[in-house]
Design an enzyme around this catalytic site. Structure first.
Site, PDB file in Angstrom:
ATOM      1  N   ASP A 153     -10.135   3.590   9.677  1.00 33.71           N
ATOM      2  CA  ASP A 153      -9.509   2.547  10.499  1.00 33.71           C
ATOM      3  C   ASP A 153     -10.051   2.410  11.913  1.00 33.71           C
ATOM      4  OD1 ASP A 153      -7.345   1.703   8.582  1.00 33.71           O
ATOM      5  OD2 ASP A 153      -6.890   3.826   8.724  1.00 33.71           O
ATOM      6  N   ASP A 176      -9.751  -3.112   1.141  1.00 33.99           N
ATOM      7  CA  ASP A 176      -9.844  -2.594   2.512  1.00 33.99           C
ATOM      8  C   ASP A 176     -11.235  -1.987   2.667  1.00 33.99           C
ATOM      9  OD1 ASP A 176      -9.798  -0.639   4.677  1.00 33.99           O
ATOM     10  OD2 ASP A 176      -7.630  -0.936   4.767  1.00 33.99           O
ATOM     11  N   TRP A 178       0.873  -1.183   0.000  1.00 36.64           N
ATOM     12  CA  TRP A 178       0.000   0.000   0.000  1.00 36.64           C
ATOM     13  C   TRP A 178       0.909   1.232   0.000  1.00 36.64           C
ATOM     14  CZ3 TRP A 178      -0.330   4.105   3.484  1.00 36.64           C
ATOM     15  CH2 TRP A 178      -1.262   5.078   3.111  1.00 36.64           C
ATOM     16  N   HIS A 209     -11.870   1.838   2.484  1.00 38.61           N
ATOM     17  CA  HIS A 209     -11.284   2.588   1.368  1.00 38.61           C
ATOM     18  C   HIS A 209     -12.231   2.843   0.204  1.00 38.61           C
ATOM     19  CE1 HIS A 209      -6.803   1.662   2.451  1.00 38.61           C
ATOM     20  NE2 HIS A 209      -7.471   2.217   3.444  1.00 38.61           N
ATOM     21  N   LYS A 217      -7.058   2.760  -2.506  1.00 42.31           N
ATOM     22  CA  LYS A 217      -7.732   3.661  -1.560  1.00 42.31           C
ATOM     23  C   LYS A 217      -8.462   4.720  -2.368  1.00 42.31           C
ATOM     24  CE  LYS A 217      -6.636   5.889   2.851  1.00 42.31           C
ATOM     25  NZ  LYS A 217      -5.653   5.918   3.938  1.00 42.31           N
ATOM     26  N   GLU A 264      -3.045  -2.842  -2.662  1.00 34.68           N
ATOM     27  CA  GLU A 264      -4.212  -2.271  -1.954  1.00 34.68           C
ATOM     28  C   GLU A 264      -4.536  -0.859  -2.433  1.00 34.68           C
ATOM     29  OE1 GLU A 264      -3.535  -1.948   2.262  1.00 34.68           O
ATOM     30  OE2 GLU A 264      -5.535  -1.133   2.651  1.00 34.68           O
ATOM     31  N   HIS A 308      -8.638  -6.327   3.973  1.00 29.66           N
ATOM     32  CA  HIS A 308      -8.318  -5.575   5.175  1.00 29.66           C
ATOM     33  C   HIS A 308      -9.662  -5.207   5.770  1.00 29.66           C
ATOM     34  CE1 HIS A 308      -3.941  -3.973   4.742  1.00 29.66           C
ATOM     35  NE2 HIS A 308      -4.012  -5.278   4.857  1.00 29.66           N
ATOM     36  N   ASP A 324      -7.417  -4.415   9.745  1.00 24.74           N
ATOM     37  CA  ASP A 324      -6.664  -3.163   9.637  1.00 24.74           C
ATOM     38  C   ASP A 324      -7.416  -2.049  10.345  1.00 24.74           C
ATOM     39  OD1 ASP A 324      -4.989  -1.129   9.006  1.00 24.74           O
ATOM     40  OD2 ASP A 324      -5.413  -1.101   6.854  1.00 24.74           O
ATOM     41  N   ASP A 371     -12.223   8.848   8.627  1.00 25.95           N
ATOM     42  CA  ASP A 371     -11.243   7.853   9.066  1.00 25.95           C
ATOM     43  C   ASP A 371     -11.620   6.479   8.528  1.00 25.95           C
ATOM     44  OD1 ASP A 371      -9.049   6.747  10.656  1.00 25.95           O
ATOM     45  OD2 ASP A 371     -10.663   5.796  11.783  1.00 25.95           O
TER      46      ASP A 371
HETATM   47  C1  RNT Z   1      -3.774   2.661   4.696  1.00 27.05           C
HETATM   48  C2  RNT Z   1      -3.938   1.217   4.379  1.00 27.05           C
HETATM   49  C3  RNT Z   1      -2.853   0.332   4.903  1.00 27.05           C
HETATM   50  C4  RNT Z   1      -2.417   0.692   6.311  1.00 27.05           C
HETATM   51  C5  RNT Z   1      -1.456  -0.297   6.915  1.00 27.05           C
HETATM   52  C6  RNT Z   1      -0.802   0.227   8.128  1.00 27.05           C
HETATM   53  O1  RNT Z   1      -4.851   3.410   4.346  1.00 27.05           O
HETATM   54  O2  RNT Z   1      -5.181   0.764   4.814  1.00 27.05           O
HETATM   55  O3  RNT Z   1      -3.229  -0.984   4.799  1.00 27.05           O
HETATM   56  O4  RNT Z   1      -3.497   0.851   7.166  1.00 27.05           O
HETATM   57  O5  RNT Z   1      -0.563  -0.711   5.965  1.00 27.05           O
HETATM   58 ZN    ZN Z   2      -5.512  -1.381   4.714  1.00 24.29          ZN
END
Ligand code: RNT
Ligand code: ZN
Length: 424
Positions: free
Chosen positions: A301, A264, A190, A267, A233, A231, A291, A331, A299
């Site tokens: 995460d 993810d 990523w 994302h 985003k 990955e 993820h 994640d 945010d």
């Molecule tokens: C960031 C990605 C990535 C990170 C990690 C720490 O937006 O989701 O996967 O969260 O690599």
């Molecule tokens: Zn991620």
């Protein structure tokens, strides 16, 4: 202290639940047997707010931000492993660890292009001793050469080369993990690359990223040791207007090349779910990396909770018979609550959602759907929400010798008192 229910009560409740599920054609024993085989890749970075142990003072960058200052953050590799051991002991089943390159063990400054298996040998020893598989990630953020917000797509060829070399070195560490532990390591790339404001050229950075990825993946590694993933985003802090590695970019790249796609769940657009993407991607790819995360406003995460989003993801994996084709990684990172509890709550939730999916009366639902009886499909789906799932989960926790219900909080509080507080 949280009162733990007696074993006899847990068993009784399970037997009643088992009958209720049998009435709709679901075998709870079989569901628990399957659940036991699922290994989730728990991410190391919840333990120290994505800090890592590089012997250099780099702040967090690349749109990654951990907010909160809950006491007791892991300061050393030993702290982190100790915390991880505690977390795994409170989660039923046997699970993997997902490491980032900045979690190396070293007493001097090691450039990211110079990371070697020896810097991760301690992790391999620990993983072997505790029967964990390992996954890996190059760290293309929190570094002076990433401060411009660009890495693999940077206009400067020297900076691109640095990150290419780091990612290539990371794949070799992945292969080392996979070979040593006899379970393939998924190495996920990523990068933060993107623009805060409207770009004048969306094309060139993508061309550069493709060329960089081709260079990274040029070295052939044994897929029994290392599997690569990329990955995407939608936007990040500081890359609100344009992200080079968008979903379409990486979907195309993964299909055209021998790498996995990583989805993810934080994302995408707020109402867009990765659950619906799983069966489409797996039409064209053998395997997929997830993820699992939770987006809240800006945010991506937050600690995952047992909501409809999480359930939909796990339902898709189970309904599509994809358990062997989907690598489930987590994640999220929250520095405002006990970090070990964050791991335990999130990972237990992923497993609870998997169990709910395994307990779904899939055959019956599919029959209704195929006969066009959408009324019965809706009725059964909604009735399922009231089934005694909790009794099956509690029984599983008891079987696996981990605390039932909120019982894990007693252990976390004791650990906080005995260990975390003294870390200051
Ligand atoms: C960031 C990605 C990535 C990170 C990690 C720490 O937006 O989701 O996967 O969260 O690599
Ligand atoms: Zn991620």
């Amino acid at each position: 202290m949280t009162r733990q229910p007696s074993e006899a009560h847990l068993e009784q409740a399970y037997m009643l639940a088992k009958e209720r599920y049998a009435d709709v054609g679901v075998d709870t024993d079989a569901a628990l047997k399957t659940l036991e085989t699922i290994s989730i890749s728990m991410h190391c970075w919840q333990g120290d707010d994505v800090g890592g142990f590089e012997n250099a003072a780099y702040g967090l960058s690349g749109g990654i931000m951990a907010t909160g200052n809950y006491p007791g953050k892991a300061r050393t590799v030993d702290d982190l492993r100790h915390d991880l051991d505690k977390a795994y002991s409170l989660i039923p089943g046997n699970h993997r660890l997902n490491l980032h390159a900045i979690y190396l063990e070293t007493d001097r400054k090691v450039e990211r292009i110079d990371i070697q298996p020896e810097h991760f040998a301690g992790w391999v020893d620990w993983a072997k001793a505790n029967n964990h598989g390992l996954d890996f990630n190059p760290t293309c953020f929190s570094h002076p050469l990433a401060d411009s917000g660009f890495t693999l797509a940077h206009p400067d060829p020297a900076i691109r080369q640095y990150w290419i070399d780091h990612c290539a070195a990371s794949r070799r560490i992945g292969a080392y993990f996979g070979e040593a532990l006899r379970t393939p390591c998924v190495t996920n790339v990523w990068i933060p690359d993107g623009y805060k404001d409207t770009p004048a050229d969306r094309k060139s950075p993508r061309e550069r990223l493709k060329t960089s990825l081709d260079a990274i993946f040029a070295e052939k590694l044994n897929p029994q040791h290392n599997l690569d993933a990329v990955e995407s985003k939608l936007f990040g802090l500081g890359s609100e207007s344009y992200v080079v590695g968008s979903h379409e970019f990486y979907l195309g790249y993964a299909i055209a090349n021998n790498v996995l796609l990583c989805l993810d769940s934080g994302h995408y657009h707020p109402t867009e779910s990765i659950a619906d993407k799983i069966s489409s991607v797996l039409m064209y790819k053998d395997e997929l990396l997830l993820h699992v995360s939770r987006g809240v406003r800006w945010d991506s995460d937050h600690v995952i909770v047992l909501n409809d989003d999480l359930q939909a993801i796990m339902q898709e994996i189970v309904r599509g018979d994809y358990l062997h084709r989907v690598h489930i990684g987590l994640d999220f990172f929250d520095a405002s609550i006990n970090r070990i509890a964050a791991w335990v709550i999130g990972t237990r939730n992923a497993l609870r959602a998997l169990l709910l999916a395994l307990l779904e009366p899939r055959e019956r639902l599919r029959q209704y759907e195929n006969y066009g009886d959408f009324t019965a499909r809706l009725a059964l789906l909604e009735a399922t929400r009231g089934m005694p799932f909790g009794a099956v989960w509690d029984y599983y926790c008891m079987q696996q010798d981990v605390p039932v219900g909120m019982g894990f909080m007693d252990e976390i509080r004791a650990y906080e008192r005995d260990i975390l507080v003294s870390r200051g």
